[in-house]
Scaffold this motif. Structure first.
Motif: not given
Length: 167
Positions: A5-16, A38-41, A45-48
């Protein structure tokens, strides 16, 4: 060959969040038993959309897509440390073009140096989403264009209310 079993992370800003993001998350969810989107703080950076709004949209999108092995979370600090904390072995990144690869490869090497047990895999974006980016969605929406072909339907109104120009 061992399988575990493996946990993977999909990081990104996703804005939007775009259909391209959903494509990568969906495909990763078929490969790994647990996906953390995973959504970084990043206060620089300026996000919508706020971190909470982006996590909420991601949760709605992944639930609507039936991706029940996907959870959405915020990341404060380094991704390499977050991965260690969550027991994740893999970072999954989507690539649209060669220019994406250069930046993502640099990030992968940095994460590997900070967390030697963390691997990065790259998924090439599906052909129908190669042109798609959050920046492009914001630009089209800002000029009052139709973004319904670029973002998941369940969050279209949320994105439109924030980004579409009121003419």
């Amino acid at each position: 060959m061992s399988c575990h079993i493996t946990t993977a992370i999909c990081p990104g800003s996703f804005d939007p969040v775009t259909l391209g993001h959903l494509d990568i998350i969906s495909r990763a969810s078929k490969i790994f038993s647990r996906i953390i989107v995973a959504v970084p703080v990043n206060p620089d950076k300026r996000y919508s959309f706020t971190v909470e709004e982006r996590i909420d949209m991601l949760s709605k999108v992944t639930k609507a897509a039936g991706l029940f092995n996907v959870e959405c979370d915020r990341v404060e600090g380094l991704l390499a440390d977050y991965a260690r904390e969550k027991g994740a072995a893999v970072v999954v990144k989507g690539l649209r073009a060669l220019t994406d690869f250069e930046y993502e490869f640099q990030q992968a090497l940095t994460n590997k140096k900070l967390n030697p047990s963390l691997e990065t895999i790259f998924l090439s974006t599906s052909a129908e989403h190669m042109f798609l980016s959050s920046s492009m969605v914001k630009q089209v929406a800002g000029f009052g264009g139709d973004i319904s072909h670029f973002v998941p339907g369940c969050i279209l109104d949320t994105i439109s209310e924030r980004l579409c120009s009121r003419r």
